[in-house]
Design a protein around this motif. Structure first.
Motif, PDB file in Angstrom:
ATOM      1  N   GLU A   1       0.849  -3.886 -11.536  1.00  0.00           N
ATOM      2  CA  GLU A   1       1.283  -5.023 -10.907  1.00  0.00           C
ATOM      3  C   GLU A   1       0.961  -4.816  -9.419  1.00  0.00           C
ATOM      4  N   VAL A   2       0.803  -3.762  -8.777  1.00  0.00           N
ATOM      5  CA  VAL A   2       0.724  -3.629  -7.447  1.00  0.00           C
ATOM      6  C   VAL A   2      -0.594  -3.817  -7.174  1.00  0.00           C
TER       7      VAL A   2
ATOM      8  N   MET B   1      -8.808   5.895  -6.499  1.00  0.00           N
ATOM      9  CA  MET B   1      -8.043   5.126  -7.248  1.00  0.00           C
ATOM     10  C   MET B   1      -7.562   3.792  -6.457  1.00  0.00           C
ATOM     11  N   ARG B   2      -7.455   4.127  -5.469  1.00  0.00           N
ATOM     12  CA  ARG B   2      -6.862   3.143  -4.138  1.00  0.00           C
ATOM     13  C   ARG B   2      -7.886   1.994  -3.823  1.00  0.00           C
ATOM     14  N   ILE B   3      -9.190   2.608  -3.800  1.00  0.00           N
ATOM     15  CA  ILE B   3     -10.328   1.734  -3.559  1.00  0.00           C
ATOM     16  C   ILE B   3     -11.167   1.420  -4.509  1.00  0.00           C
ATOM     17  N   ASP B   4     -11.285   1.960  -5.739  1.00  0.00           N
ATOM     18  CA  ASP B   4     -12.355   1.803  -6.803  1.00  0.00           C
ATOM     19  C   ASP B   4     -11.519   1.069  -8.166  1.00  0.00           C
ATOM     20  N   PRO B   5     -11.657  -0.255  -8.193  1.00  0.00           N
ATOM     21  CA  PRO B   5     -10.682  -1.237  -9.370  1.00  0.00           C
ATOM     22  C   PRO B   5     -11.179  -0.399 -10.679  1.00  0.00           C
TER      23      PRO B   5
ATOM     24  N   GLU C   1       0.947  -1.006  -0.105  1.00  0.00           N
ATOM     25  CA  GLU C   1      -0.008  -0.035   0.182  1.00  0.00           C
ATOM     26  C   GLU C   1       0.973   1.222   0.037  1.00  0.00           C
ATOM     27  N   THR C   2       2.086   1.099   0.702  1.00  0.00           N
ATOM     28  CA  THR C   2       2.940   2.402   0.782  1.00  0.00           C
ATOM     29  C   THR C   2       3.529   2.786  -0.487  1.00  0.00           C
ATOM     30  N   HIS C   3       3.939   1.518  -1.142  1.00  0.00           N
ATOM     31  CA  HIS C   3       4.612   1.516  -2.450  1.00  0.00           C
ATOM     32  C   HIS C   3       3.512   2.112  -3.507  1.00  0.00           C
TER      33      HIS C   3
END
Length: 128
Positions: free
Chosen positions: A70-71, A39-43, A12-14
């Motif tokens: 990849e992340v 962006m972090r929560i919605d694919p 998550e940090t990366h």
């Protein structure tokens, strides 16, 4: 803390660092502002931005997009490991649990109901 939690936190940090770089580069290149939290929560939004990055003329933006791909969507990606959180607007659209209202004939003061939901929905949409 287990190894899984540790590696997830590192991932998550990366991802956050890469999303910040993507934000800055897209802003410089096209004036486009992206929402990193969404962006972090919605694919779906994440895929849209990764597609935009892959079509960019900037090699740096393309490289960042590949790393974020990849992340988030790789074999051990953030969206692959666990069910992603629902976007905030979707969670807010869910009906609030009914609250008990005192009857007109009741003379005793109503007890304060305990809030089982961690988000106090009474404050949403109002100033505090």
């Amino acid at each position: 803390m287990t190894d899984e939690h540790h590696s997830r936190a590192e991932l998550e940090t990366h991802a956050f660092a890469l999303m910040g770089r993507l934000h800055v580069n897209l802003r410089r290149q096209s004036g486009r502002v992206i929402d990193i939290e969404y962006m972090r929560i919605d694919p779906a939004y994440c895929r849209y931005l990764l597609k935009m990055a892959s079509l960019s003329t900037s090699e740096d933006v393309q490289d960042i997009g590949q790393k974020l791909q990849e992340v988030f969507f790789g074999e051990e990606g953030l969206f692959v490991r666990t069910e992603p959180r629902q976007p905030l607007l979707t969670r807010l659209a869910e009906p609030a649990p009914p609250t008990s209202t005192p009857t007109a004939t009741s003379t005793a003061p109503a007890a304060t109901p305990e809030i089982s939901d961690p988000v106090d929905r009474g404050y949403i949409g109002r100033l505090r």
